[in-house]
Design a protein around this motif. Structure first.
Motif, PDB file in Angstrom:
ATOM      1  N   THR A 245      23.602  44.739  73.818  1.00 47.25           N
ATOM      2  CA  THR A 245      22.642  45.097  72.760  1.00 47.25           C
ATOM      3  C   THR A 245      21.246  45.233  73.341  1.00 47.25           C
ATOM      4  N   ILE A 246      20.844  44.266  74.159  1.00 48.91           N
ATOM      5  CA  ILE A 246      19.493  44.276  74.730  1.00 48.91           C
ATOM      6  C   ILE A 246      19.327  45.447  75.705  1.00 48.91           C
ATOM      7  N   LYS A 247      20.367  45.732  76.496  1.00 48.14           N
ATOM      8  CA  LYS A 247      20.302  46.895  77.397  1.00 48.14           C
ATOM      9  C   LYS A 247      20.139  48.180  76.584  1.00 48.14           C
ATOM     10  N   GLY A 248      20.862  48.252  75.460  1.00 46.77           N
ATOM     11  CA  GLY A 248      20.798  49.442  74.611  1.00 46.77           C
ATOM     12  C   GLY A 248      19.447  49.620  73.938  1.00 46.77           C
ATOM     13  N   LEU A 249      18.763  48.509  73.670  1.00 43.28           N
ATOM     14  CA  LEU A 249      17.450  48.570  73.013  1.00 43.28           C
ATOM     15  C   LEU A 249      16.345  48.966  73.981  1.00 43.28           C
ATOM     16  N   ALA A 250      16.619  48.839  75.267  1.00 42.89           N
ATOM     17  CA  ALA A 250      15.577  49.024  76.286  1.00 42.89           C
ATOM     18  C   ALA A 250      15.262  50.498  76.491  1.00 42.89           C
ATOM     19  N   TRP A 275       9.755  46.992  77.172  1.00 48.13           N
ATOM     20  CA  TRP A 275       9.316  45.729  76.565  1.00 48.13           C
ATOM     21  C   TRP A 275       9.851  45.642  75.142  1.00 48.13           C
ATOM     22  N   LEU A 276      10.395  44.483  74.773  1.00 55.00           N
ATOM     23  CA  LEU A 276      10.985  44.293  73.449  1.00 55.00           C
ATOM     24  C   LEU A 276      10.289  43.157  72.703  1.00 55.00           C
ATOM     25  N   LYS A 277       9.799  43.444  71.484  1.00 58.33           N
ATOM     26  CA  LYS A 277       9.246  42.393  70.628  1.00 58.33           C
ATOM     27  C   LYS A 277      10.401  41.608  70.018  1.00 58.33           C
ATOM     28  N   ASP A 278      10.128  40.372  69.578  1.00 57.36           N
ATOM     29  CA  ASP A 278      11.206  39.582  68.971  1.00 57.36           C
ATOM     30  C   ASP A 278      11.614  40.141  67.610  1.00 57.36           C
ATOM     31  N   THR A 279      10.778  41.039  67.040  1.00 49.37           N
ATOM     32  CA  THR A 279      11.121  41.663  65.748  1.00 49.37           C
ATOM     33  C   THR A 279      11.974  42.919  65.932  1.00 49.37           C
ATOM     34  N   THR A 280      12.220  43.301  67.198  1.00 47.78           N
ATOM     35  CA  THR A 280      12.982  44.531  67.471  1.00 47.78           C
ATOM     36  C   THR A 280      14.401  44.451  66.930  1.00 47.78           C
ATOM     37  N   ASP A 281      15.035  43.279  67.122  1.00 51.45           N
ATOM     38  CA  ASP A 281      16.450  43.125  66.767  1.00 51.45           C
ATOM     39  C   ASP A 281      16.769  41.634  66.653  1.00 51.45           C
ATOM     40  N   PRO A 282      17.711  41.248  65.778  1.00 47.31           N
ATOM     41  CA  PRO A 282      18.093  39.830  65.686  1.00 47.31           C
ATOM     42  C   PRO A 282      18.560  39.249  67.020  1.00 47.31           C
ATOM     43  N   THR A 295      13.705  25.430  77.399  1.00 48.73           N
ATOM     44  CA  THR A 295      12.470  25.145  78.135  1.00 48.73           C
ATOM     45  C   THR A 295      11.610  24.102  77.434  1.00 48.73           C
ATOM     46  N   GLY A 296      11.780  23.970  76.096  1.00 53.87           N
ATOM     47  CA  GLY A 296      10.928  23.072  75.328  1.00 53.87           C
ATOM     48  C   GLY A 296       9.518  23.614  75.176  1.00 53.87           C
ATOM     49  N   LEU A 297       9.329  24.921  75.397  1.00 49.38           N
ATOM     50  CA  LEU A 297       8.006  25.525  75.352  1.00 49.38           C
ATOM     51  C   LEU A 297       7.809  26.367  74.098  1.00 49.38           C
ATOM     52  N   ASP A 298       6.537  26.614  73.761  1.00 46.28           N
ATOM     53  CA  ASP A 298       6.173  27.393  72.580  1.00 46.28           C
ATOM     54  C   ASP A 298       6.089  28.868  72.971  1.00 46.28           C
ATOM     55  N   LEU A 299       6.955  29.682  72.372  1.00 46.70           N
ATOM     56  CA  LEU A 299       7.007  31.115  72.702  1.00 46.70           C
ATOM     57  C   LEU A 299       6.323  31.995  71.666  1.00 46.70           C
ATOM     58  N   ARG A 300       5.685  31.386  70.657  1.00 48.46           N
ATOM     59  CA  ARG A 300       5.048  32.193  69.618  1.00 48.46           C
ATOM     60  C   ARG A 300       3.862  32.963  70.203  1.00 48.46           C
ATOM     61  N   PRO A 301       3.616  34.195  69.694  1.00 45.69           N
ATOM     62  CA  PRO A 301       2.455  34.953  70.189  1.00 45.69           C
ATOM     63  C   PRO A 301       1.178  34.137  69.956  1.00 45.69           C
ATOM     64  N   PRO A 302       0.226  34.109  70.875  1.00 47.25           N
ATOM     65  CA  PRO A 302       0.193  34.865  72.133  1.00 47.25           C
ATOM     66  C   PRO A 302       0.619  34.021  73.336  1.00 47.25           C
ATOM     67  N   TYR A 303       1.431  32.981  73.102  1.00 47.99           N
ATOM     68  CA  TYR A 303       1.749  32.038  74.182  1.00 47.99           C
ATOM     69  C   TYR A 303       2.797  32.559  75.159  1.00 47.99           C
ATOM     70  N   ALA A 304       3.445  33.661  74.826  1.00 50.97           N
ATOM     71  CA  ALA A 304       4.434  34.257  75.731  1.00 50.97           C
ATOM     72  C   ALA A 304       4.371  35.772  75.613  1.00 50.97           C
ATOM     73  N   GLU A 305       4.775  36.442  76.662  1.00 51.43           N
ATOM     74  CA  GLU A 305       4.793  37.906  76.653  1.00 51.43           C
ATOM     75  C   GLU A 305       6.082  38.412  76.017  1.00 51.43           C
ATOM     76  N   TYR A 306       6.085  39.693  75.647  1.00 44.72           N
ATOM     77  CA  TYR A 306       7.303  40.291  75.106  1.00 44.72           C
ATOM     78  C   TYR A 306       8.408  40.221  76.163  1.00 44.72           C
ATOM     79  N   LEU A 307       9.651  40.310  75.705  1.00 45.67           N
ATOM     80  CA  LEU A 307      10.783  40.312  76.630  1.00 45.67           C
ATOM     81  C   LEU A 307      10.755  41.617  77.437  1.00 45.67           C
ATOM     82  N   GLN A 308      10.759  41.502  78.752  1.00 42.11           N
ATOM     83  CA  GLN A 308      10.770  42.690  79.613  1.00 42.11           C
ATOM     84  C   GLN A 308      12.180  42.916  80.131  1.00 42.11           C
ATOM     85  N   VAL A 309      12.731  44.097  79.874  1.00 42.05           N
ATOM     86  CA  VAL A 309      14.070  44.452  80.362  1.00 42.05           C
ATOM     87  C   VAL A 309      13.898  45.408  81.540  1.00 42.05           C
TER      88      VAL A 309
END
Length: 425
Positions: A245-250, A275-282, A295-309
């Motif tokens: 799914t993620i490959k197809g969205l890229a 680059w894929l936003k978290d709103t791109t697909d479930p 990771t126990g880390l906060d991924l909410r914007p702007p604390y992390a970058e979009y997913l890069q494929v």
């Protein structure tokens, strides 16, 4: 109709730039994996001058033609790289000699072309006598070529007067962005990237929940790869369906041979990315929740970058680099969320050979494990960059490598990864 049909698909077809890129990829594989040019031309991935088994044995061997080898040599020749041009043009000359007189519709070059370029390569490398013998062979096939006649006279005069410089050993051109080339190449060649035996007792595998309710029913399968720098591999982190799914969205793809913010040619990274936003697909949202849990880390914007494929094809690589910024002038700081504290890199596909992630200063590599996620801290607890995280993506020897990167920044993580009592930590 044929012309209209061609125009329709023309943008999707490889062009001259792609052909030259493929030639450079073959030379990159030759260098990084110490492969024999003759072996590569025969479709065998055998190390030069070694009796060890081939690095990769394809089920179907595909040989390169004389014209193919000539093109690779010509790409090196045009950039003044006689180290590579001599090896590939020698192979082209040998193959053209075998088929001389027979017409091949795919050949755009000939024995004469290969001899001409090879002779000049030897001349530039300081081997005048060999340049002379190849030029004489050229004149055997095309005696009326006045330029080569003049070259023969020039080479003879140089040899007679003894003014020709003696030929030293041919040296590989230095990689532009590569400081630790030997270590990098040794790690890429290392089978399985196995750590030294003395480090094994400290490493372990475990089921981890990391205190997250999200992982209670399905704990993460964690393998400690290295203690310093801290590197962990989470097996079966993503399912086959999610990966597809993620490959197809890229898309649409942005060709990444990029430097900073300007999209310009750079040989240190050869790949395509999106680059894929978290709103791109479930599937992306679910993946980000899983990353936050392990990771126990906060991924909410702007604390992390979009997913890069990223997709690396044949010879696709990324030379040694740090994920974190090493200067306050870096564009990373424009995000106003601090430096990159951690990296999560997910392998979305398997590769047949090559493609390992090599940690140069720490002297270990991690092979591609389909559906696994590699996690490491880029910064120490005191906020300094960890020099041991210098890493590289080894060239893909066979197959198609897909990864998804999640870069997490230090702002927002103050209470999730607090400072240590030791200021050096």
């Amino acid at each position: 109709a044929l012309h209209a049909g061609f125009k329709e698909v023309e943008q999707e077809l490889p062009g001259a730039e792609d052909l030259d890129g493929a030639a450079r990829a073959l030379m990159r594989l030759q260098d990084v994996y110490a492969l024999s040019v003759k072996g590569m031309a025969n479709g065998v991935f055998q190390r030069a001058g070694a009796s060890r088994p081939p690095l990769y044995s394809p089920s179907r061997r595909v040989s390169l033609s004389a014209d193919d080898c000539f093109h690779v040599g010509k790409v090196a020749y045009d950039t003044g790289d006689y180290y590579h041009s001599i090896a590939w043009l020698e192979e082209a000359v040998g193959l053209f000699r075998l088929s001389y007189g027979s017409w091949n519709p795919e050949d755009r070059s000939s024995l004469e072309d290969a001899l001409d370029h090879l002779a000049f390569s030897y001349f530039m490398a300081g081997n005048i006598s060999h340049a002379l013998s190849l030029s004489r062979e050229f004149l055997h096939y095309d005696p009326s070529n006045q330029r080569v006649v003049r070259n023969v006279a020039k080479y003879e005069k140089l040899l007679e007067t003894g003014t020709a410089a003696s030929a030293g050993p041919l040296r590989r051109p230095n990689g532009t962005h590569l400081q630790s080339r030997d270590t990098y190449e040794e790690l890429c060649q290392r089978p399985g990237g196995q750590p030294a035996p003395e480090r094994l007792p400290q490493l372990h595998c475990s089921y981890e929940t990391n205190g997250s309710p999200y992982l209670l029913l399905q704990p993460a399968k964690k393998e400690m790869v290295q203690i310093q720098p801290y590197v962990a591999l989470y097996h079966d982190f993503i399912s086959d369906t999610e990966a597809e799914t993620i490959k197809g969205l890229a898309g649409p793809w942005r060709s990444v041979v990029a430097s900073g913010e300007k999209q310009q040619k750079a040989e240190y990274r050869i790949s395509k990315s999106a680059w894929l936003k978290d709103t791109t697909d479930p599937a992306v949202r679910s993946l980000e929740q899983r990353i936050a849990a392990i990771t126990g880390l906060d991924l909410r914007p702007p604390y992390a970058e979009y997913l890069q494929v990223v997709n690396y094809g044949l010879g696709g690589h990324y030379e040694p680099h740090f994920d974190h910024a090493t200067s306050r002038k870096s564009p990373l700081y424009r995000m106003k969320s601090g430096n990159r504290i951690a990296t999560v890199m997910i392998y979305l596909s398997a590769v047949e050979a090559g493609g390992s992630t090599a940690f140069i200063h720490a002297n270990f590599s991690v092979p591609v494990v389909k559906n696994a996620a590699l996690f490491w801290w880029n910064l120490r607890r005191n906020g300094d960059g960890d020099g041991d995280t210098l890493h590289a993506g080894c060239p893909v020897l066979a197959g198609d490598k897909w990864v998804a990167n999640k870069w997490i920044h230090e702002h927002g993580q103050e209470f999730r990864r607090p400072c240590s009592t030791d200021p050096q930590d």
